[in-house]
Design an enzyme around this catalytic site. Structure first.
Site, PDB file in Angstrom:
ATOM      1  N   ARG A 163      78.378 103.880  64.035  1.00  0.00           N
ATOM      2  CA  ARG A 163      80.496 104.435  63.761  1.00  0.00           C
ATOM      3  C   ARG A 163      80.719 105.720  64.253  1.00  0.00           C
ATOM      4  O   ARG A 163      81.518 106.548  64.408  1.00  0.00           O
ATOM      5  CB  ARG A 163      80.572 104.862  62.800  1.00  0.00           C
ATOM      6  CG  ARG A 163      80.390 104.067  61.874  1.00  0.00           C
ATOM      7  CD  ARG A 163      81.062 102.688  61.062  1.00  0.00           C
ATOM      8  NE  ARG A 163      81.474 101.857  60.474  1.00  0.00           N
ATOM      9  CZ  ARG A 163      80.865 100.944  60.410  1.00  0.00           C
ATOM     10  NH1 ARG A 163      79.549 100.849  61.338  1.00  0.00           N
ATOM     11  NH2 ARG A 163      80.561  99.713  59.080  1.00  0.00           N
ATOM     12  N   SER A 239      85.621 101.747  54.310  1.00  0.00           N
ATOM     13  CA  SER A 239      84.867 102.679  53.744  1.00  0.00           C
ATOM     14  C   SER A 239      85.268 104.169  54.507  1.00  0.00           C
ATOM     15  O   SER A 239      85.494 103.882  55.517  1.00  0.00           O
ATOM     16  CB  SER A 239      83.414 102.663  54.247  1.00  0.00           C
ATOM     17  OG  SER A 239      82.471 101.425  54.672  1.00  0.00           O
ATOM     18  N   GLU A 334      83.727 108.905  57.022  1.00  0.00           N
ATOM     19  CA  GLU A 334      84.667 108.137  58.114  1.00  0.00           C
ATOM     20  C   GLU A 334      85.899 108.435  59.013  1.00  0.00           C
ATOM     21  O   GLU A 334      86.135 107.924  59.442  1.00  0.00           O
ATOM     22  CB  GLU A 334      84.081 106.469  58.137  1.00  0.00           C
ATOM     23  CG  GLU A 334      83.921 105.473  59.590  1.00  0.00           C
ATOM     24  CD  GLU A 334      83.631 104.537  58.425  1.00  0.00           C
ATOM     25  OE1 GLU A 334      82.805 103.839  58.245  1.00  0.00           O
ATOM     26  OE2 GLU A 334      84.031 103.236  58.895  1.00  0.00           O
TER      27      GLU A 334
HETATM   28  N1  EPU Z   1      75.573 100.657  46.629  1.00  0.00           N
HETATM   29  C1  EPU Z   1      75.481 101.183  44.811  1.00  0.00           C
HETATM   30  N2  EPU Z   1      76.902 101.279  44.578  1.00  0.00           N
HETATM   31  C2  EPU Z   1      78.017 101.630  45.284  1.00  0.00           C
HETATM   32  C3  EPU Z   1      78.186 100.851  46.670  1.00  0.00           C
HETATM   33  C4  EPU Z   1      77.224 100.745  47.894  1.00  0.00           C
HETATM   34  O1  EPU Z   1      74.849 101.502  44.853  1.00  0.00           O
HETATM   35  O2  EPU Z   1      79.281 101.274  44.572  1.00  0.00           O
HETATM   36  C5  EPU Z   1      74.572 100.429  47.108  1.00  0.00           C
HETATM   37  C6  EPU Z   1      74.100  98.936  47.314  1.00  0.00           C
HETATM   38  O3  EPU Z   1      73.828  98.231  46.408  1.00  0.00           O
HETATM   39  C7  EPU Z   1      73.304  98.716  48.791  1.00  0.00           C
HETATM   40  C8  EPU Z   1      73.869  99.927  49.244  1.00  0.00           C
HETATM   41  O4  EPU Z   1      74.696 100.591  48.627  1.00  0.00           O
HETATM   42  O5  EPU Z   1      71.899  99.022  48.051  1.00  0.00           O
HETATM   43  C9  EPU Z   1      74.935  99.510  51.200  1.00  0.00           C
HETATM   44  O6  EPU Z   1      76.122  98.947  49.946  1.00  0.00           O
HETATM   45  P1  EPU Z   1      76.705  97.691  50.831  1.00  0.00           P
HETATM   46  O7  EPU Z   1      75.557  96.767  51.463  1.00  0.00           O
HETATM   47  O8  EPU Z   1      77.670  97.641  50.363  1.00  0.00           O
HETATM   48  O9  EPU Z   1      77.168  98.545  52.285  1.00  0.00           O
HETATM   49  P2  EPU Z   1      77.806 100.257  52.166  1.00  0.00           P
HETATM   50  O10 EPU Z   1      76.410 100.567  53.501  1.00  0.00           O
HETATM   51  O11 EPU Z   1      78.240 100.680  51.511  1.00  0.00           O
HETATM   52  C10 EPU Z   1      78.116  99.589  54.993  1.00  0.00           C
HETATM   53  C11 EPU Z   1      79.304  99.780  55.909  1.00  0.00           C
HETATM   54  C12 EPU Z   1      80.872  99.038  55.581  1.00  0.00           C
HETATM   55  C13 EPU Z   1      79.607  97.216  55.883  1.00  0.00           C
HETATM   56  C14 EPU Z   1      78.741  97.421  54.834  1.00  0.00           C
HETATM   57  C15 EPU Z   1      78.392  95.594  54.945  1.00  0.00           C
HETATM   58  C16 EPU Z   1      79.220 102.187  57.031  1.00  0.00           C
HETATM   59  C17 EPU Z   1      79.935 103.325  56.447  1.00  0.00           C
HETATM   60  N3  EPU Z   1      79.741 100.948  55.254  1.00  0.00           N
HETATM   61  O12 EPU Z   1      78.903  99.386  54.020  1.00  0.00           O
HETATM   62  O13 EPU Z   1      81.030  98.968  56.740  1.00  0.00           O
HETATM   63  O14 EPU Z   1      80.885  96.523  55.853  1.00  0.00           O
HETATM   64  O15 EPU Z   1      78.042  97.921  55.798  1.00  0.00           O
HETATM   65  O16 EPU Z   1      77.573  95.737  56.723  1.00  0.00           O
HETATM   66  O17 EPU Z   1      77.841 101.865  57.490  1.00  0.00           O
HETATM   67  C18 EPU Z   1      83.633 100.185  57.122  1.00  0.00           C
HETATM   68  O18 EPU Z   1      82.525 100.645  57.694  1.00  0.00           O
HETATM   69  O19 EPU Z   1      84.648 100.563  56.829  1.00  0.00           O
HETATM   70  C19 EPU Z   1      82.488  98.913  56.256  1.00  0.00           C
HETATM   71  C20 EPU Z   1      83.594  98.625  55.239  1.00  0.00           C
END
Ligand code: EPU
Length: 340
Positions: A163, A239, A334
């Site tokens: 990012r 996010s 972010e």
């Molecule tokens: N998780 C939880 N609780 C929650 C949310 C997530 O326990 O409420 C755990 C999930 O179970 C999983 C892990 O966190 O093990 C990762 O969750 P997820 O795959 O939903 O991805 P993220 O890390 O929360 C990132 C990006 C998103 C992108 C997704 C998919 C960042 C800041 N965010 O989210 O990007 O869509 O991966 O690739 O890196 C954005 O930047 O606006 C955005 C939506």
């Protein structure tokens, strides 16, 4: 070029937060930026805004906001294996992805449904489902507001990080267009190994399948739709926080107390999902007044209706403090707060 004075930005930020700027200028490309340069617009307070999907307005912006409405898409090079496509900054990223998928050009399908303009995509190095802008951006053409010149940066010169890119610390550059290197079916690699993407596909697919890109796009859109609020319905900026990258020793300390904590190796450190930390700290689905934590994804803060930027920021600060207290890990936004 169109200029609006004392302009209401509620429809220009995906949080749907009311705030005004002194002047809002829609421009159609480099020639019009030159006119603004000659008018000395860049000598004062100014910023460039695309879809406003990563901004939190905590007050009015006393300056000029420039907004590109240049949306041309042009193939500049093509061979049997791949092609180079130049897309102007004002194009909506997802509109371009829909077009690329319809033309069977591969590489951007995993980024489907990210609310973002083409101009913002390299600045933020947007990413989702195992793909980041850095994987497909070949070069970025910019207007240098310091001297009115135009220059191009290669992928390497963009210094992409998580990012992040060199554009974040060099706001003098306004992105004019982005060159994307996209693949044709003969050289295609599908990226399906992030999270639940592969298992969410309706049936196994291979790169040779005629509709592989369409299936991936539809699956990514469906997963996002299930987990993330539609900004047209519930205000949010996707996010709100970045996933913190911490030392392996921090992960080991946390694992001894929370053996089920997810984490990903990343270079010398480890990325811990902020969504997990926030959920474990008890914030998922909670709210402070009209600002809330989305019930399906704790990394997303939402405007429950009538929130101000300060309401959202207060909630964000409370979350940062409780995550720090519970886990000893600092999470940082972010989203960019304006004024900072
Ligand atoms: N998780 C939880 N609780 C929650 C949310 C997530 O326990 O409420 C755990 C999930 O179970 C999983 C892990 O966190 O093990 C990762 O969750 P997820 O795959 O939903 O991805 P993220 O890390 O929360 C990132 C990006 C998103 C992108 C997704 C998919 C960042 C800041 N965010 O989210 O990007 O869509 O991966 O690739 O890196 C954005 O930047 O606006 C955005 C939506």
């Amino acid at each position: 070029m169109k200029e609006y004075k004392d302009y209401q930005l509620k429809a220009n930020n995906t949080f749907g937060i009311p705030a005004k700027c002194d002047s809002f200028i829609e421009y159609a490309g480099c020639e019009e930026l030159k006119v603004l340069y000659d008018r000395k617009v860049f000598d004062g307070q100014w910023m460039s805004v695309g879809c406003g999907a990563n901004l939190l307005f905590c007050g009015d912006y006393h300056g000029v906001i420039i907004h590109s409405v240049a949306r041309n898409v042009e193939v500049v090079e093509e061979n049997d294996r791949d092609l180079l496509v130049r897309v102007e900054a004002g194009c909506v990223l997802d509109d371009f992805i829909a077009y690329a998928v319809s033309m069977d050009w591969g590489g951007v399908e995993n980024l489907s449904a990210i609310p973002c303009s083409i101009g913002a995509a390299p600045v933020q190095n947007v990413g989702a489902y195992g793909v980041e802008a850095k994987d497909v951006v070949e070069s970025v053409l910019v207007f240098d507001t310091r001297d009115g010149s135009i220059c191009s940066f290669t992928n390497e010169e963009c210094a992409f990080g998580y990012r992040n890119s060199m554009f974040k610390s060099n706001p003098q550059y306004v992105v004019l267009s982005v060159n994307f290197r996209l693949s044709k079916a003969s050289s295609r690699q599908l990226r399906l190994d992030y999270g639940n993407l592969r298992s969410a596909l309706p049936a196994p697919i291979s790169p040779e399948d005629k509709d592989a890109l369409r299936v991936i796009r539809e699956t990514v859109c469906r997963i996002r739709h299930e987990k993330l609020p539609d900004p047209a319905v519930i205000g949010s900026a996707g996010s709100f926080f970045k996933n913190p990258v911490v030392d392996r020793s921090v992960v080991d300390r946390l694992l001894s107390e929370y053996p089920k904590m997810p984490f990903y190796e990343m270079g010398t450190g480890c990325k811990v999902p902020a969504g997990w930390l926030i959920e474990q700290a008890g914030w998922k689905g909670r709210n402070l007044g009209p600002a809330g934590v989305y019930e399906k994804q704790a990394l997303v803060l939402v405007n429950l209706g009538g929130a101000t930027g300060d309401d959202v920021w207060r909630l964000a600060q409370s979350i940062v403090n409780s995550v720090k207290e519970k886990f000893g890990v600092e999470i940082s936004p972010e989203v960019i707060k304006i004024p900072s």
